[in-house]
Design a protein around this motif. Structure first.
Motif, PDB file in Angstrom:
ATOM      1  N   ASP A 173      47.691  -7.778  35.620  1.00  0.00           N
ATOM      2  CA  ASP A 173      48.846  -6.780  35.881  1.00  0.00           C
ATOM      3  C   ASP A 173      49.925  -7.494  36.377  1.00  0.00           C
ATOM      4  O   ASP A 173      50.062  -8.396  37.100  1.00  0.00           O
ATOM      5  CB  ASP A 173      48.391  -5.942  37.201  1.00  0.00           C
ATOM      6  CG  ASP A 173      49.256  -4.956  37.491  1.00  0.00           C
ATOM      7  OD1 ASP A 173      49.093  -3.905  37.082  1.00  0.00           O
ATOM      8  OD2 ASP A 173      50.253  -5.009  38.250  1.00  0.00           O
ATOM      9  N   ARG A 174      51.292  -7.020  35.811  1.00  0.00           N
ATOM     10  CA  ARG A 174      52.381  -7.594  35.926  1.00  0.00           C
ATOM     11  C   ARG A 174      53.054  -7.581  37.321  1.00  0.00           C
ATOM     12  O   ARG A 174      53.942  -8.427  37.865  1.00  0.00           O
ATOM     13  CB  ARG A 174      53.418  -7.165  35.070  1.00  0.00           C
ATOM     14  CG  ARG A 174      53.307  -7.562  33.659  1.00  0.00           C
ATOM     15  CD  ARG A 174      54.085  -6.964  32.710  1.00  0.00           C
ATOM     16  NE  ARG A 174      55.545  -7.047  32.894  1.00  0.00           N
ATOM     17  CZ  ARG A 174      56.208  -8.236  32.479  1.00  0.00           C
ATOM     18  NH1 ARG A 174      55.594  -8.940  31.473  1.00  0.00           N
ATOM     19  NH2 ARG A 174      57.582  -8.411  32.683  1.00  0.00           N
ATOM     20  N   GLY A 175      52.509  -6.570  38.281  1.00  0.00           N
ATOM     21  CA  GLY A 175      52.899  -6.468  39.685  1.00  0.00           C
ATOM     22  C   GLY A 175      52.453  -7.598  40.576  1.00  0.00           C
ATOM     23  O   GLY A 175      53.126  -8.108  41.279  1.00  0.00           O
ATOM     24  N   PHE A 176      51.293  -7.943  40.280  1.00  0.00           N
ATOM     25  CA  PHE A 176      50.782  -9.087  40.970  1.00  0.00           C
ATOM     26  C   PHE A 176      51.366 -10.283  40.247  1.00  0.00           C
ATOM     27  O   PHE A 176      51.337 -11.404  41.287  1.00  0.00           O
ATOM     28  CB  PHE A 176      49.132  -9.112  40.619  1.00  0.00           C
ATOM     29  CG  PHE A 176      48.360 -10.160  41.070  1.00  0.00           C
ATOM     30  CD1 PHE A 176      48.285 -10.517  42.740  1.00  0.00           C
ATOM     31  CD2 PHE A 176      47.967 -11.306  40.217  1.00  0.00           C
ATOM     32  CE1 PHE A 176      47.531 -11.878  43.060  1.00  0.00           C
ATOM     33  CE2 PHE A 176      47.387 -12.420  40.702  1.00  0.00           C
ATOM     34  CZ  PHE A 176      47.226 -12.645  42.172  1.00  0.00           C
ATOM     35  N   LEU A 177      51.223 -10.425  39.309  1.00  0.00           N
ATOM     36  CA  LEU A 177      51.756 -11.789  38.510  1.00  0.00           C
ATOM     37  C   LEU A 177      53.101 -11.952  38.553  1.00  0.00           C
ATOM     38  O   LEU A 177      53.845 -13.062  39.131  1.00  0.00           O
ATOM     39  CB  LEU A 177      51.460 -12.025  36.975  1.00  0.00           C
ATOM     40  CG  LEU A 177      49.929 -12.033  36.742  1.00  0.00           C
ATOM     41  CD1 LEU A 177      49.743 -12.057  35.292  1.00  0.00           C
ATOM     42  CD2 LEU A 177      49.302 -13.226  37.313  1.00  0.00           C
ATOM     43  N   LEU A 178      54.123 -10.960  38.520  1.00  0.00           N
ATOM     44  CA  LEU A 178      55.431 -11.140  38.466  1.00  0.00           C
ATOM     45  C   LEU A 178      56.127 -10.546  39.534  1.00  0.00           C
ATOM     46  O   LEU A 178      57.681 -10.173  39.438  1.00  0.00           O
ATOM     47  CB  LEU A 178      56.215 -10.978  37.063  1.00  0.00           C
ATOM     48  CG  LEU A 178      55.530 -11.868  35.971  1.00  0.00           C
ATOM     49  CD1 LEU A 178      55.956 -11.367  34.741  1.00  0.00           C
ATOM     50  CD2 LEU A 178      56.063 -13.156  36.089  1.00  0.00           C
ATOM     51  N   GLY A 179      55.582  -9.456  40.115  1.00  0.00           N
ATOM     52  CA  GLY A 179      56.198  -8.607  41.115  1.00  0.00           C
ATOM     53  C   GLY A 179      57.431  -7.505  40.331  1.00  0.00           C
ATOM     54  O   GLY A 179      58.059  -6.866  40.826  1.00  0.00           O
ATOM     55  N   ASP A 180      56.901  -7.341  39.039  1.00  0.00           N
ATOM     56  CA  ASP A 180      57.329  -6.295  38.178  1.00  0.00           C
ATOM     57  C   ASP A 180      56.973  -4.862  38.498  1.00  0.00           C
ATOM     58  O   ASP A 180      55.975  -4.316  37.762  1.00  0.00           O
ATOM     59  CB  ASP A 180      57.035  -6.871  36.972  1.00  0.00           C
ATOM     60  CG  ASP A 180      57.731  -5.716  35.585  1.00  0.00           C
ATOM     61  OD1 ASP A 180      58.735  -5.070  36.079  1.00  0.00           O
ATOM     62  OD2 ASP A 180      57.425  -5.971  34.489  1.00  0.00           O
ATOM     63  N   GLY A 181      57.719  -4.308  39.319  1.00  0.00           N
ATOM     64  CA  GLY A 181      57.519  -2.990  39.611  1.00  0.00           C
ATOM     65  C   GLY A 181      58.262  -2.561  41.140  1.00  0.00           C
ATOM     66  O   GLY A 181      58.956  -3.437  41.525  1.00  0.00           O
ATOM     67  N   PHE A 182      57.759  -1.464  41.622  1.00  0.00           N
ATOM     68  CA  PHE A 182      58.588  -1.195  42.919  1.00  0.00           C
ATOM     69  C   PHE A 182      57.662  -0.165  43.777  1.00  0.00           C
ATOM     70  O   PHE A 182      56.431   0.264  43.328  1.00  0.00           O
ATOM     71  CB  PHE A 182      59.935  -0.216  42.556  1.00  0.00           C
ATOM     72  CG  PHE A 182      59.621   0.952  41.610  1.00  0.00           C
ATOM     73  CD1 PHE A 182      59.131   2.201  41.855  1.00  0.00           C
ATOM     74  CD2 PHE A 182      59.955   0.719  40.002  1.00  0.00           C
ATOM     75  CE1 PHE A 182      59.232   3.138  40.885  1.00  0.00           C
ATOM     76  CE2 PHE A 182      59.736   1.686  39.199  1.00  0.00           C
ATOM     77  CZ  PHE A 182      59.271   2.995  39.725  1.00  0.00           C
ATOM     78  N   PHE A 183      57.968   0.185  45.065  1.00  0.00           N
ATOM     79  CA  PHE A 183      56.997   1.017  45.600  1.00  0.00           C
ATOM     80  C   PHE A 183      58.189   2.026  46.605  1.00  0.00           C
ATOM     81  O   PHE A 183      59.442   1.947  46.566  1.00  0.00           O
ATOM     82  CB  PHE A 183      56.282   0.204  46.580  1.00  0.00           C
ATOM     83  CG  PHE A 183      57.048  -0.520  47.692  1.00  0.00           C
ATOM     84  CD1 PHE A 183      57.274   0.256  49.015  1.00  0.00           C
ATOM     85  CD2 PHE A 183      57.557  -1.469  47.582  1.00  0.00           C
ATOM     86  CE1 PHE A 183      57.894  -0.401  49.950  1.00  0.00           C
ATOM     87  CE2 PHE A 183      58.521  -2.429  48.414  1.00  0.00           C
ATOM     88  CZ  PHE A 183      58.453  -1.780  49.682  1.00  0.00           C
TER      89      PHE A 183
END
Length: 287
Positions: free
Chosen positions: A21-31
């Motif tokens: 998951d790119r959120g875990f690997l790269l912080g690729d996302g938001f909340f």
């Protein structure tokens, strides 16, 4: 505690996100964090608008987000299932899994999770104590700084500075040395009957509470100024306070151990704005 992950209600310990998951690997996302009372979220429409805006910033179609009605149902179900009358809700979205490297997949399948936790009111005190962060600056050109990015390292490091100094929070400056915001809230001042807050071009995350306060001031004929100020100039304020959509409005008692105005006796403007924010946001939640 139950969570909602990609369309399914699960016990938290059973919620699994792929190692790719790119959120875990790269912080690729938001909340987005929201405040709920009896399963109903305050300012839900505004929260959904900001989620869609964040998606646009990182090049993700807002159609991949659940609808506002779906989110409302998910939150109501989680609050009931977790036995929460007053809750903090977090919707986290990553771009999902993809090939190795920086470029995202052409047709991403986002990972979306909604969690709830008990809402804890801000502790009653004479006011917040702030220190000026030395390691972090807000950058107007930073994408991660102007959305609720999954990479929150700047805020974490600044918060650590505050903890080490024995302060409640850290004041973060912009790259030009002007005041920007705190790690979790927007900043406001009151001086000679006028409201002041840093301009949105300083690299701040323009929060929902910030917009509400500015609109309230405008509706009540209160002048609002956006001129740049240094931390030293804040000592000239009659009052300083913070605002965010979880804890509402909180007065600032001191900055870098120097007292700010008289936070023990809030100004009439602050009292009025606080009542308006609480009446619109809190929806029966004690703060």
């Amino acid at each position: 505690m139950q969570v909602w992950l990609n369309g399914t209600y699960l016990n938290a310990q059973d919620a699994v996100i792929p190692a790719t998951d790119r959120g875990f690997l790269l912080g690729d996302g938001f909340f987005e964090t929201m405040r709920a009372h009896r399963g109903t979220v305050a300012w839900l429409h505004a929260h959904m608008e900001r989620l869609a805006a964040h998606a646009a910033v990182i090049g993700l179609s807002s159609q991949m987000l659940p609808s506002g009605d779906d989110i409302a149902e998910i939150i109501a179900t989680l609050c009931q299932g977790n036995g929460l009358q007053s809750a903090v809700v977090r919707l986290s979205l990553s771009r999902g899994s993809g090939q190795r490297g920086l470029l995202p997949p052409e047709n991403p399948t986002p990972t979306i999770m909604v969690t709830t936790a008990p809402f804890t009111p801000a502790p009653s005190s004479d006011g917040l104590t702030l220190i000026t962060a030395q390691k972090i600056r807000r950058n107007p050109w930073s994408v991660a700084g102007t959305i609720k990015s999954l990479n929150y390292l700047d805020n974490i490091v600044a918060k650590q500075e505050a903890q080490q100094a024995g302060a409640d929070d850290a004041l973060i400056m912009s790259v030009d040395g002007s005041v920007a915001e705190t790690t979790i809230a927007n900043l406001f001042g009151i001086k000679d009957g006028a409201l002041w807050t840093p301009d949105g071009t300083t690299g701040i995350l323009c929060g929902l509470a910030r917009s509400f306060v500015i609109n309230c001031a405008k509706a009540n004929g209160i002048e609002t100024r956006f001129d740049p100020r240094t931390p030293l100039e804040l000592s000239e304020m009659d009052m300083l306070f913070t605002a965010n959509a979880l804890q509402g409005m909180r007065p600032v008692m001191a900055l870098d151990r120097a007292p700010i105005g008289n936070a023990k006796q809030p100004q009439d403007i602050f009292t009025m704005l606080t009542r308006m924010v609480e009446g619109n946001l809190c929806n029966g939640i004690r703060v």
